[in-house]
Motif scaffolding. Structure first.
Motif, PDB file in Angstrom:
ATOM      1  N   ILE A 137      13.227 -13.731   4.302  1.00  9.25           N
ATOM      2  CA  ILE A 137      12.450 -12.577   4.206  1.00  9.25           C
ATOM      3  C   ILE A 137      13.126 -11.233   4.753  1.00  9.25           C
ATOM      4  O   ILE A 137      13.591 -10.414   4.633  1.00  9.25           O
ATOM      5  N   GLN A 138      14.029 -11.737   5.821  1.00  6.66           N
ATOM      6  CA  GLN A 138      14.640 -10.834   6.827  1.00  6.66           C
ATOM      7  C   GLN A 138      16.189 -10.433   6.190  1.00  6.66           C
ATOM      8  O   GLN A 138      16.391  -8.701   6.038  1.00  6.66           O
ATOM      9  N   ARG A 139      16.375 -12.167   5.635  1.00  3.87           N
ATOM     10  CA  ARG A 139      18.113 -11.154   4.872  1.00  3.87           C
ATOM     11  C   ARG A 139      17.414 -10.271   3.140  1.00  3.87           C
ATOM     12  O   ARG A 139      18.270  -9.047   3.562  1.00  3.87           O
ATOM     13  N   PHE A 140      16.587 -10.583   2.924  1.00  4.37           N
ATOM     14  CA  PHE A 140      15.919  -9.339   1.688  1.00  4.37           C
ATOM     15  C   PHE A 140      15.729  -8.300   1.903  1.00  4.37           C
ATOM     16  O   PHE A 140      16.330  -6.998   1.850  1.00  4.37           O
ATOM     17  N   PHE A 141      15.333  -7.613   3.047  1.00  4.75           N
ATOM     18  CA  PHE A 141      14.794  -6.746   3.932  1.00  4.75           C
ATOM     19  C   PHE A 141      16.166  -6.336   4.555  1.00  4.75           C
ATOM     20  O   PHE A 141      16.034  -4.993   4.362  1.00  4.75           O
ATOM     21  N   ASP A 142      17.462  -6.875   4.861  1.00  3.64           N
ATOM     22  CA  ASP A 142      18.772  -6.390   5.402  1.00  3.64           C
ATOM     23  C   ASP A 142      19.216  -5.278   4.852  1.00  3.64           C
ATOM     24  O   ASP A 142      19.948  -4.667   4.156  1.00  3.64           O
ATOM     25  N   THR A 143      19.254  -6.458   3.455  1.00  4.49           N
ATOM     26  CA  THR A 143      19.762  -5.766   1.759  1.00  4.49           C
ATOM     27  C   THR A 143      19.222  -4.767   1.012  1.00  4.49           C
ATOM     28  O   THR A 143      19.750  -3.556   0.710  1.00  4.49           O
ATOM     29  N   CYS A 144      17.858  -4.694   1.486  1.00  5.56           N
ATOM     30  CA  CYS A 144      17.221  -3.246   0.930  1.00  5.56           C
ATOM     31  C   CYS A 144      17.641  -1.670   1.611  1.00  5.56           C
ATOM     32  O   CYS A 144      17.895  -0.452   1.357  1.00  5.56           O
ATOM     33  N   ARG A 145      17.754  -2.519   2.599  1.00  6.40           N
ATOM     34  CA  ARG A 145      18.218  -1.332   4.279  1.00  6.40           C
ATOM     35  C   ARG A 145      18.854  -0.636   3.820  1.00  6.40           C
ATOM     36  O   ARG A 145      19.713   0.592   3.846  1.00  6.40           O
ATOM     37  N   ARG A 146      20.234  -1.052   3.115  1.00  2.84           N
ATOM     38  CA  ARG A 146      21.758  -1.300   3.015  1.00  2.84           C
ATOM     39  C   ARG A 146      21.631  -0.585   2.309  1.00  2.84           C
ATOM     40  O   ARG A 146      22.324   0.204   1.754  1.00  2.84           O
ATOM     41  N   LEU A 147      20.701  -0.832   0.993  1.00  2.27           N
ATOM     42  CA  LEU A 147      20.690  -0.619  -0.185  1.00  2.27           C
ATOM     43  C   LEU A 147      19.535   0.809   0.149  1.00  2.27           C
ATOM     44  O   LEU A 147      20.086   1.613  -1.311  1.00  2.27           O
ATOM     45  N   ASP A 148      18.922   1.450   1.304  1.00  2.69           N
ATOM     46  CA  ASP A 148      18.572   2.713   1.222  1.00  2.69           C
ATOM     47  C   ASP A 148      17.524   2.713   0.469  1.00  2.69           C
ATOM     48  O   ASP A 148      16.709   3.614  -0.334  1.00  2.69           O
ATOM     49  N   ILE A 149      16.771   1.373  -0.387  1.00  6.35           N
ATOM     50  CA  ILE A 149      15.401   1.569  -0.476  1.00  6.35           C
ATOM     51  C   ILE A 149      14.094   1.435  -0.020  1.00  6.35           C
ATOM     52  O   ILE A 149      13.847   1.043   1.269  1.00  6.35           O
ATOM     53  N   LYS A 150      13.380   2.563  -0.471  1.00  4.47           N
ATOM     54  CA  LYS A 150      12.307   2.763  -0.191  1.00  4.47           C
ATOM     55  C   LYS A 150      10.685   2.527  -0.061  1.00  4.47           C
ATOM     56  O   LYS A 150       9.521   2.642   0.456  1.00  4.47           O
ATOM     57  N   ARG A 151      10.637   1.448  -1.266  1.00  3.80           N
ATOM     58  CA  ARG A 151      10.036   1.138  -2.202  1.00  3.80           C
ATOM     59  C   ARG A 151       9.719  -0.813  -2.283  1.00  3.80           C
ATOM     60  O   ARG A 151      10.407  -1.044  -3.365  1.00  3.80           O
ATOM     61  N   VAL A 152       9.116  -1.362  -1.568  1.00  3.35           N
ATOM     62  CA  VAL A 152       9.341  -3.184  -2.200  1.00  3.35           C
ATOM     63  C   VAL A 152       7.401  -3.068  -2.354  1.00  3.35           C
ATOM     64  O   VAL A 152       6.817  -3.876  -1.795  1.00  3.35           O
ATOM     65  N   LEU A 153       7.950  -5.013  -2.920  1.00  3.79           N
ATOM     66  CA  LEU A 153       6.818  -5.226  -3.920  1.00  3.79           C
ATOM     67  C   LEU A 153       7.169  -7.351  -3.182  1.00  3.79           C
ATOM     68  O   LEU A 153       7.935  -7.938  -3.031  1.00  3.79           O
ATOM     69  N   TYR A 154       6.052  -7.540  -2.892  1.00  3.66           N
ATOM     70  CA  TYR A 154       6.406  -9.587  -2.963  1.00  3.66           C
ATOM     71  C   TYR A 154       5.551  -9.834  -4.051  1.00  3.66           C
ATOM     72  O   TYR A 154       4.379  -9.509  -4.378  1.00  3.66           O
ATOM     73  N   ALA A 155       5.718 -10.611  -4.242  1.00  2.63           N
ATOM     74  CA  ALA A 155       4.494 -11.762  -5.441  1.00  2.63           C
ATOM     75  C   ALA A 155       4.700 -12.999  -4.933  1.00  2.63           C
ATOM     76  O   ALA A 155       5.120 -13.772  -4.122  1.00  2.63           O
TER      77      ALA A 155
END
Length: 296
Positions: free
Chosen positions: A244-262
């Protein structure tokens, strides 16, 4: 008595049927295999639905969250004409270029034959059964595999309709980039992992670099930063804090502002995964990202 909240407002285009609901609990289905939208036939179908509700013998599951309990004398009157506020495009449910471990649809054989989505979309508009503020939602399967996809997305955008597009981003779609640039769509990408190894394990293909590149291209077009949603699946393959931390590292690099979990519908019970969902939410809050639960 029970009634369906979506009876007159939603049209779901399934592989071999039309219905007013996108849940697997819906027991009403009108056979459909392509061609113009059958207005008269669909109205007769809705009349049958309403009659069964009045007779207190609906075929839907009573646990469906689209059902509502109403007084017998307050059932929604039958409308003089149809005006859909939501059209769900799911006829390609079994066609995908990923092999996700949590998906029960891609390996279905034989696959129902695809019909032209352009025919029914153009027919819906020509017959004026679409509300002015209608939203078109592309589900699937993988919409970008459809040869008509880009053309129809631009056509709908040109008519001012908003769209909600699910994609795995393995293929880059110029139409998706364009509607993001115009601010006319929300795009949901099922990344489901935080690195190449996790992606290959969960998605069943080796396409991490390609997907990350395409996400970067989509991100460059955003006029609404929250219009690009990235989803993470929590199941036996991904329920690890480091993943999960690696997922958020990727989202930070991409400058993603909205995430979902399922949660994985094929991996129950979900209760053991609740602590990981809480960890996901804390990571999102620490990163200053909008977050939500995704079911579907």
């Amino acid at each position: 008595m029970l009634t369906c909240r979506d009876m007159f407002s939603t049209l779901n285009i399934e592989p071999e049927a039309l219905l007013p609901c996108c849940t697997a609990q819906c027991g009403f289905r009108l056979d459909y295999h392509g061609g113009p939208f059958p207005v008269a036939g669909y109205l007769r179908y809705l009349q049958l639905m309403q009659r069964r509700f009045r007779q207190q013998r609906p075929t839907c599951s009573p646990t469906c969250n689209r059902l509502a309990q109403v007084p017998d004398d307050s059932l929604t009157p039958f409308p003089p004409r149809l005006s859909f506020s939501q059209v769900l495009i799911n006829h390609h449910r079994h066609y995908c270029n990923c092999r996700c471990t949590y998906c029960p649809f891609w390996n279905v054989k034989p696959k129902p034959p695809l019909f032209s989505i352009a025919d029914i979309l153009q027919s819906l508009m020509a017959q004026e059964v679409i509300a002015d503020a209608c939203t078109f939602a592309w589900g699937g399967g993988e919409s970008t595999l459809l040869p008509e996809f880009d053309e129809q997305v631009i056509l709908l955008a040109g008519r001012g309709y908003r769209q909600f597009i699910h994609t795995n981003a393995v293929r880059f779609s110029p139409a998706i980039a364009e509607v993001l640039r115009r601010g006319q769509a929300v795009v949901n990408v099922s990344l489901d992992s935080g690195d190449a190894a996790g992606y290959a394990r969960i998605k069943g293909i080796d396409a991490w670099d390609q997907v990350i590149e395409n996400l970067g291209r989509y991100r460059q077009q955003l006029v609404r930063p929250d219009a690009l949603e990235i989803k993470y699946i929590i199941n036996r393959d991904s329920a690890h804090p480091h993943a999960i931390q690696r997922f958020f590292d990727t989202c930070r690099r991409l400058d993603i502002k909205r995430v979902l979990y399922a949660f994985d519908i094929t991996d129950r019970p979900w209760e053991p995964y609740y602590p990981l969902a809480e960890f996901f939410v804390r990571q999102a809050e620490d990163a200053g990202m909008e977050h939500d639960f995704f079911f579907g």
